[in-house]
Design a protein around this motif. Structure first.
Motif, mmCIF file in Angstrom:
data_model
loop_
_atom_site.group_PDB
_atom_site.id
_atom_site.type_symbol
_atom_site.label_atom_id
_atom_site.label_comp_id
_atom_site.label_asym_id
_atom_site.label_seq_id
_atom_site.Cartn_x
_atom_site.Cartn_y
_atom_site.Cartn_z
ATOM 1 N N GLU A 118 -9.737 -1.476 -3.037
ATOM 2 C CA GLU A 118 -8.290 -1.674 -3.007
ATOM 3 C C GLU A 118 -7.632 -0.677 -2.062
ATOM 4 O O GLU A 118 -6.712 -1.026 -1.316
ATOM 5 N N LEU A 119 -8.120 0.572 -2.069
ATOM 6 C CA LEU A 119 -7.579 1.575 -1.156
ATOM 7 C C LEU A 119 -7.827 1.167 0.289
ATOM 8 O O LEU A 119 -6.915 1.202 1.128
ATOM 9 N N LEU A 120 -9.040 0.774 0.593
ATOM 10 C CA LEU A 120 -9.385 0.397 1.972
ATOM 11 C C LEU A 120 -8.612 -0.840 2.423
ATOM 12 O O LEU A 120 -8.114 -0.892 3.549
ATOM 13 N N ASP A 121 -8.497 -1.818 1.539
ATOM 14 C CA ASP A 121 -7.736 -3.030 1.877
ATOM 15 C C ASP A 121 -6.270 -2.695 2.135
ATOM 16 O O ASP A 121 -5.641 -3.256 3.049
ATOM 17 N N THR A 122 -5.726 -1.768 1.335
ATOM 18 C CA THR A 122 -4.321 -1.389 1.497
ATOM 19 C C THR A 122 -4.105 -0.663 2.816
ATOM 20 O O THR A 122 -3.111 -0.894 3.519
ATOM 21 N N ILE A 123 -5.026 0.223 3.181
ATOM 22 C CA ILE A 123 -4.929 0.922 4.466
ATOM 23 C C ILE A 123 -4.906 -0.081 5.606
ATOM 24 O O ILE A 123 -4.073 0.003 6.517
ATOM 25 N N ARG A 124 -5.792 -1.046 5.570
ATOM 26 C CA ARG A 124 -5.857 -2.044 6.645
ATOM 27 C C ARG A 124 -4.604 -2.928 6.657
ATOM 28 O O ARG A 124 -4.088 -3.285 7.721
ATOM 29 N N THR A 125 -4.114 -3.267 5.470
ATOM 30 C CA THR A 125 -2.917 -4.103 5.373
ATOM 31 C C THR A 125 -1.700 -3.388 5.947
ATOM 32 O O THR A 125 -0.934 -3.956 6.742
ATOM 33 N N VAL A 126 -1.516 -2.130 5.555
ATOM 34 C CA VAL A 126 -0.368 -1.350 6.026
ATOM 35 C C VAL A 126 -0.483 -1.075 7.521
ATOM 36 O O VAL A 126 0.506 -1.132 8.258
ATOM 37 N N HIS A 127 -1.690 -0.793 7.992
ATOM 38 C CA HIS A 127 -1.901 -0.557 9.425
ATOM 39 C C HIS A 127 -1.533 -1.792 10.238
ATOM 40 O O HIS A 127 -1.048 -1.694 11.370
ATOM 41 N N ALA A 128 -1.726 -2.959 9.639
ATOM 42 C CA ALA A 128 -1.418 -4.209 10.326
ATOM 43 C C ALA A 128 0.080 -4.537 10.289
ATOM 44 O O ALA A 128 0.504 -5.573 10.812
ATOM 45 N N GLY A 129 0.862 -3.656 9.660
ATOM 46 C CA GLY A 129 2.307 -3.849 9.657
ATOM 47 C C GLY A 129 2.859 -4.541 8.436
ATOM 48 O O GLY A 129 4.043 -4.897 8.388
ATOM 49 N N ARG A 130 2.016 -4.722 7.423
ATOM 50 C CA ARG A 130 2.473 -5.372 6.201
ATOM 51 C C ARG A 130 2.589 -4.344 5.070
ATOM 52 O O ARG A 130 2.112 -3.226 5.193
ATOM 53 N N SER A 131 3.194 -4.744 3.980
ATOM 54 C CA SER A 131 3.345 -3.867 2.816
ATOM 55 C C SER A 131 2.381 -4.292 1.720
ATOM 56 O O SER A 131 1.905 -5.437 1.704
ATOM 57 N N HIS A 132 2.109 -3.375 0.807
ATOM 58 C CA HIS A 132 1.217 -3.721 -0.297
ATOM 59 C C HIS A 132 1.633 -2.993 -1.570
ATOM 60 O O HIS A 132 1.800 -1.776 -1.586
ATOM 61 N N LEU A 133 1.806 -3.780 -2.636
ATOM 62 C CA LEU A 133 2.031 -3.244 -3.976
ATOM 63 C C LEU A 133 1.019 -3.880 -4.907
ATOM 64 O O LEU A 133 0.708 -5.067 -4.765
ATOM 65 N N THR A 134 0.497 -3.123 -5.844
ATOM 66 C CA THR A 134 -0.394 -3.725 -6.831
ATOM 67 C C THR A 134 0.431 -4.664 -7.702
ATOM 68 O O THR A 134 1.632 -4.448 -7.903
ATOM 69 N N PRO A 135 -0.167 -5.710 -8.249
ATOM 70 C CA PRO A 135 0.565 -6.636 -9.119
ATOM 71 C C PRO A 135 1.258 -5.920 -10.283
ATOM 72 O O PRO A 135 2.368 -6.281 -10.660
ATOM 73 N N ALA A 136 0.601 -4.888 -10.833
ATOM 74 C CA ALA A 136 1.179 -4.172 -11.978
ATOM 75 C C ALA A 136 2.474 -3.470 -11.595
ATOM 76 O O ALA A 136 3.464 -3.512 -12.332
ATOM 77 N N VAL A 137 2.480 -2.829 -10.433
ATOM 78 C CA VAL A 137 3.681 -2.127 -9.981
ATOM 79 C C VAL A 137 4.779 -3.123 -9.624
ATOM 80 O O VAL A 137 5.941 -2.945 -9.998
ATOM 81 N N ALA A 138 4.421 -4.176 -8.917
ATOM 82 C CA ALA A 138 5.402 -5.193 -8.538
ATOM 83 C C ALA A 138 6.027 -5.824 -9.777
ATOM 84 O O ALA A 138 7.243 -6.063 -9.832
ATOM 85 N N SER A 139 5.198 -6.082 -10.784
ATOM 86 C CA SER A 139 5.688 -6.675 -12.021
ATOM 87 C C SER A 139 6.634 -5.735 -12.751
ATOM 88 O O SER A 139 7.669 -6.159 -13.279
ATOM 89 N N ALA A 140 6.282 -4.429 -12.776
ATOM 90 C CA ALA A 140 7.127 -3.450 -13.455
ATOM 91 C C ALA A 140 8.479 -3.324 -12.773
ATOM 92 O O ALA A 140 9.521 -3.218 -13.430
ATOM 93 N N ILE A 141 8.481 -3.331 -11.443
ATOM 94 C CA ILE A 141 9.741 -3.256 -10.698
ATOM 95 C C ILE A 141 10.605 -4.479 -10.998
ATOM 96 O O ILE A 141 11.808 -4.366 -11.258
ATOM 97 N N ALA A 142 9.988 -5.650 -10.989
ATOM 98 C CA ALA A 142 10.724 -6.884 -11.262
ATOM 99 C C ALA A 142 11.260 -6.900 -12.695
ATOM 100 O O ALA A 142 12.387 -7.336 -12.946
ATOM 101 N N MET A 143 10.454 -6.413 -13.622
ATOM 102 C CA MET A 143 10.829 -6.426 -15.031
ATOM 103 C C MET A 143 12.102 -5.621 -15.292
ATOM 104 O O MET A 143 12.935 -5.973 -16.122
ATOM 105 N N HIS A 144 12.229 -4.488 -14.559
ATOM 106 C CA HIS A 144 13.367 -3.598 -14.809
ATOM 107 C C HIS A 144 14.449 -3.691 -13.740
ATOM 108 O O HIS A 144 15.338 -2.850 -13.683
ATOM 109 N N ALA A 145 14.367 -4.726 -12.910
ATOM 110 C CA ALA A 145 15.283 -4.828 -11.761
ATOM 111 C C ALA A 145 16.750 -4.890 -12.175
ATOM 112 O O ALA A 145 17.628 -4.380 -11.478
ATOM 113 N N ILE A 146 17.041 -5.522 -13.317
ATOM 114 C CA ILE A 146 18.437 -5.666 -13.727
ATOM 115 C C ILE A 146 18.835 -4.661 -14.808
ATOM 116 O O ILE A 146 19.943 -4.716 -15.337
#
Length: 212
Positions: A118-146
């Motif tokens: 996951e670390l290596l995939d994230t490094i390559r993803t970010v280097h390619a100009g994209r963003s990466h969040l784990t599903p757990a973090v993305a879900s937590a942010i969405a859950m508390h967004a309001i």
């Protein structure tokens, strides 16, 4: 380490105050044909200096470090180098802390316990100009967004609660009345959906609102 512009590797700066973590990251990176660890820093100030010197492609940034924090370092680096690609690698994966890091300019957010792939995939993803969040973090942010965010004064009260201070001690330290402290606690409990001080601290730490 000197720059090598002919090297196609993803050049990485690792920032963490724990030697064992940096050593672990170094071992993982050195096994990758497309990656090169170009520098290591132990705090935010060192990270800024090394970024200026090395201009790495990707930074792996811890958040909690002595002196300048990782969050402040992200803000400073991105202010000077808007295209800097930074991945937060932290022990804490709370939604509030993650959102703060993303707002500061981080492109990725991972727990230190993440699998190597996951670390290596994230490094390559970010280097390619994209963003990466784990599903757990993305879900937590969405859950508390309001949710209603805690005010700075409420966060200060909660930090003192976490330090074991009584209402009277909190009132004295913040130069407010006991009734005002009680009102802040009532608001904190409502915003965090908890019923007591212990749970308030537990939830706040888990979400990255406070650190202990």
């Amino acid at each position: 380490m000197s720059l090598n512009e002919s090297n196609p590797s993803i050049r990485i700066l690792s920032v963490d105050d724990h030697p064992l973590l940096r050593e672990g990251v170094a071992v993982v990176i050195e096994r990758q044909a497309d990656m090169l660890l170009v520098g290591e820093a132990t705090n935010g100030a060192e990270a800024i200096d090394l970024y200026r010197q090395l201009r790495p492609d990707v930074v792996l940034m811890d958040l909690q470090m002595p002196g300048m924090s990782g969050l402040d370092a992200i803000r400073a680096i991105r202010a000077e180098f808007p295209k800097a690609r930074i991945i937060v690698l932290t022990t804490y994966v709370g939604d509030v802390q993650a959102l703060d890091a993303l707002k500061a300019g981080a492109a990725g957010y991972l727990a230190k316990s993440s699998l190597r792939k996951e670390l290596l995939d994230t490094i390559r993803t970010v280097h390619a100009g994209r963003s990466h969040l784990t599903p757990a973090v993305a879900s937590a942010i969405a859950m508390h967004a309001i949710d209603d965010a805690l005010s700075s004064r409420e966060v200060n009260v909660l930090r003192l609660v976490a330090a074991g201070k009584s209402n009277k001690e909190i009132a004295g330290q913040l130069v407010i009345s006991d009734d005002t402290v009680k009102a802040h606690l009532k608001n904190i409990f409502a915003k965090l959906a908890v019923g007591d001080r212990t749970l308030a601290v537990t939830v706040a730490v888990r979400r990255g609102i406070i650190e202990i």
